[in-house]
Design an enzyme around this catalytic site. Sequence first.
Site, PDB file in Angstrom:
ATOM      1  N   ARG A 108     -80.480 -18.496  36.764  1.00  0.00           N
ATOM      2  CA  ARG A 108     -79.571 -17.538  36.385  1.00  0.00           C
ATOM      3  C   ARG A 108     -79.309 -16.784  37.981  1.00  0.00           C
ATOM      4  O   ARG A 108     -79.918 -16.682  38.694  1.00  0.00           O
ATOM      5  CB  ARG A 108     -80.462 -16.198  35.872  1.00  0.00           C
ATOM      6  CG  ARG A 108     -79.819 -15.086  35.844  1.00  0.00           C
ATOM      7  CD  ARG A 108     -80.567 -14.051  34.933  1.00  0.00           C
ATOM      8  NE  ARG A 108     -80.309 -14.245  33.600  1.00  0.00           N
ATOM      9  CZ  ARG A 108     -80.540 -13.390  32.628  1.00  0.00           C
ATOM     10  NH1 ARG A 108     -80.829 -12.227  32.830  1.00  0.00           N
ATOM     11  NH2 ARG A 108     -80.152 -13.913  31.384  1.00  0.00           N
ATOM     12  N   HIS A 135     -72.141 -16.245  29.923  1.00  0.00           N
ATOM     13  CA  HIS A 135     -73.695 -16.438  29.303  1.00  0.00           C
ATOM     14  C   HIS A 135     -73.719 -17.180  28.131  1.00  0.00           C
ATOM     15  O   HIS A 135     -73.730 -16.812  26.967  1.00  0.00           O
ATOM     16  CB  HIS A 135     -74.012 -14.900  29.157  1.00  0.00           C
ATOM     17  CG  HIS A 135     -75.568 -14.927  29.029  1.00  0.00           C
ATOM     18  ND1 HIS A 135     -76.281 -15.643  29.136  1.00  0.00           N
ATOM     19  CD2 HIS A 135     -76.144 -13.621  28.659  1.00  0.00           C
ATOM     20  CE1 HIS A 135     -77.586 -15.431  28.908  1.00  0.00           C
ATOM     21  NE2 HIS A 135     -77.537 -13.967  28.662  1.00  0.00           N
ATOM     22  N   GLN A 138     -76.659 -17.557  25.414  1.00  0.00           N
ATOM     23  CA  GLN A 138     -76.752 -16.226  24.610  1.00  0.00           C
ATOM     24  C   GLN A 138     -75.754 -16.490  23.706  1.00  0.00           C
ATOM     25  O   GLN A 138     -76.134 -16.206  22.273  1.00  0.00           O
ATOM     26  CB  GLN A 138     -76.386 -15.170  25.623  1.00  0.00           C
ATOM     27  CG  GLN A 138     -76.369 -13.787  24.693  1.00  0.00           C
ATOM     28  CD  GLN A 138     -77.780 -13.251  24.303  1.00  0.00           C
ATOM     29  OE1 GLN A 138     -78.775 -12.969  25.011  1.00  0.00           O
ATOM     30  NE2 GLN A 138     -77.857 -13.024  22.950  1.00  0.00           N
ATOM     31  N   ASP A 227     -72.362  -4.739  24.337  1.00  0.00           N
ATOM     32  CA  ASP A 227     -73.241  -5.238  25.638  1.00  0.00           C
ATOM     33  C   ASP A 227     -73.004  -4.050  26.563  1.00  0.00           C
ATOM     34  O   ASP A 227     -72.378  -3.159  26.410  1.00  0.00           O
ATOM     35  CB  ASP A 227     -72.613  -6.569  26.150  1.00  0.00           C
ATOM     36  CG  ASP A 227     -73.516  -7.008  27.258  1.00  0.00           C
ATOM     37  OD1 ASP A 227     -74.691  -6.681  27.539  1.00  0.00           O
ATOM     38  OD2 ASP A 227     -73.270  -7.913  28.221  1.00  0.00           O
ATOM     39  N   CYS A 267     -77.014  -8.263  22.808  1.00  0.00           N
ATOM     40  CA  CYS A 267     -77.801  -9.273  23.693  1.00  0.00           C
ATOM     41  C   CYS A 267     -79.162  -8.653  24.105  1.00  0.00           C
ATOM     42  O   CYS A 267     -80.046  -9.310  24.619  1.00  0.00           O
ATOM     43  CB  CYS A 267     -76.959 -10.072  24.606  1.00  0.00           C
ATOM     44  SG  CYS A 267     -76.336  -9.077  26.156  1.00  0.00           S
ATOM     45  N   ARG A 293     -82.766 -17.157  20.208  1.00  0.00           N
ATOM     46  CA  ARG A 293     -82.560 -17.973  21.645  1.00  0.00           C
ATOM     47  C   ARG A 293     -83.493 -19.057  21.746  1.00  0.00           C
ATOM     48  O   ARG A 293     -83.178 -20.143  22.316  1.00  0.00           O
ATOM     49  CB  ARG A 293     -82.963 -16.660  22.745  1.00  0.00           C
ATOM     50  CG  ARG A 293     -82.177 -15.426  22.762  1.00  0.00           C
ATOM     51  CD  ARG A 293     -80.615 -15.674  23.397  1.00  0.00           C
ATOM     52  NE  ARG A 293     -80.711 -16.303  24.623  1.00  0.00           N
ATOM     53  CZ  ARG A 293     -80.645 -15.886  25.773  1.00  0.00           C
ATOM     54  NH1 ARG A 293     -80.883 -14.453  25.643  1.00  0.00           N
ATOM     55  NH2 ARG A 293     -80.740 -16.421  26.822  1.00  0.00           N
TER      56      ARG A 293
HETATM   57  N1   CP Z   1     -79.972 -11.116  26.960  1.00  0.00           N
HETATM   58  C1   CP Z   1     -80.614 -11.641  27.950  1.00  0.00           C
HETATM   59  O1   CP Z   1     -80.107 -12.665  28.464  1.00  0.00           O
HETATM   60  O2   CP Z   1     -81.734 -10.960  28.325  1.00  0.00           O
HETATM   61  P1   CP Z   1     -82.511 -11.110  29.533  1.00  0.00           P
HETATM   62  O3   CP Z   1     -81.400 -10.595  30.837  1.00  0.00           O
HETATM   63  O4   CP Z   1     -83.604 -10.385  29.508  1.00  0.00           O
HETATM   64  O5   CP Z   1     -82.636 -12.642  29.750  1.00  0.00           O
HETATM   65  N1  NVA Z   2     -73.597  -8.508  30.745  1.00  0.00           N
HETATM   66  C1  NVA Z   2     -74.957  -8.330  30.897  1.00  0.00           C
HETATM   67  C2  NVA Z   2     -75.682  -9.274  30.226  1.00  0.00           C
HETATM   68  C3  NVA Z   2     -77.204  -9.097  30.150  1.00  0.00           C
HETATM   69  C4  NVA Z   2     -78.048 -10.098  29.488  1.00  0.00           C
HETATM   70  C5  NVA Z   2     -75.108  -8.764  32.334  1.00  0.00           C
HETATM   71  O1  NVA Z   2     -74.560  -9.488  33.057  1.00  0.00           O
HETATM   72  O2  NVA Z   2     -75.970  -7.831  33.089  1.00  0.00           O
END
Ligand code: CP
Ligand code: NVA
Length: 309
Positions: A108, A135, A138, A227, A267, A293
């Site tokens: 990540r 993502h 997800q 989101d 999410c 997930r």
């Molecule tokens: N939805 C999601 O990816 O959550 P986190 O940021 O907690 O991993």
């Molecule tokens: N769009 C959000 C998703 C978090 C899981 C971000 O990038 O923070």
Amino acid sequence: MKHFINLKDIPASDLRKIILDAKKRKKKRKNLNTLDLDKDRPLKGKLLIQMYEKASSRTRISFYLAIKQLGGETLTLRANELHLGKGGESLADTAKILSTYGNGFMLRTDSDKKIEEFSKHLTIPIINGLSPSSHPTQVLSDVFTIEEIKKKPISKLNICWIGDSNNVLNSLIAASVKFSFNLNVSCPKNYEPKKFVMNWVKKNKRKINIFNNPKKAAKNADVIFSDKVVSLNDKVNKVKKIKDFKKFRIDSKLMSFANKDAIFLHCLPRGPEVSEKVFFDKQSKVWQQALNRVHVQKSILLYCLEKLR
Ligand code: CP
Ligand code: NVA
């Protein structure tokens, strides 16, 4: 080697295979506890290395459970605990080390370029666990959740996104092309999806419907997605952005424009883009969405480690 970086670069038939496998595996585990292993333990002896440059709850825990249930192990690292790019260790050196010890790498990161660089130097598969542009784990899991709840192929459903044009939406757009579903997107003027995303859709002979009026976008929807307006490390004027999205808040009134049995997905984490009432209403399937997930990521891991039946 099979990386899992962007949905747009993965053949639709492979994405469908992953979903089918997740469905079969989930069904087989019906009476098992969280930490019970799948009977076949297909990833016995395998190590998934996870690295987080940004916060995570769901991705971290669901990947932990995913590899455990498949019989493997995981090691979770914070980028600042590594020599990565400092102290005489280049990204290529780190990639070599990760490939020496591990069987898969989940990253990540705040940099799409870093994922690309790693993919060049690793000899093990890399999984994108959220980047500025996408993502994918997800959204593939969300396709699974929608089909599980609606008991129909997603190609027969109307999907609607009301919110920011961010990484999650980019992956949802890619999914709409791969799985051929109708996608309405609603956001304020000047917050529309980027040109390169829309050009890719066009190149693939598909269309995304963009609305600046959220009520019009929600009409006849089977699924309403949202989101956070301000994403992790989003370098914007947060107060202004939240104000700009005020009319795009998903409340019961806006949900009433969708189909009667429409579901709400998000999410997480969340912000002011959804009312408490909608979020905790029975139309909201966010907890099932989060749990799935685990199931879909298991099949993504099997795909990457060439063990998908
Ligand atoms: N939805 C999601 O990816 O959550 P986190 O940021 O907690 O991993
Ligand atoms: N769009 C959000 C998703 C978090 C899981 C971000 O990038 O923070």
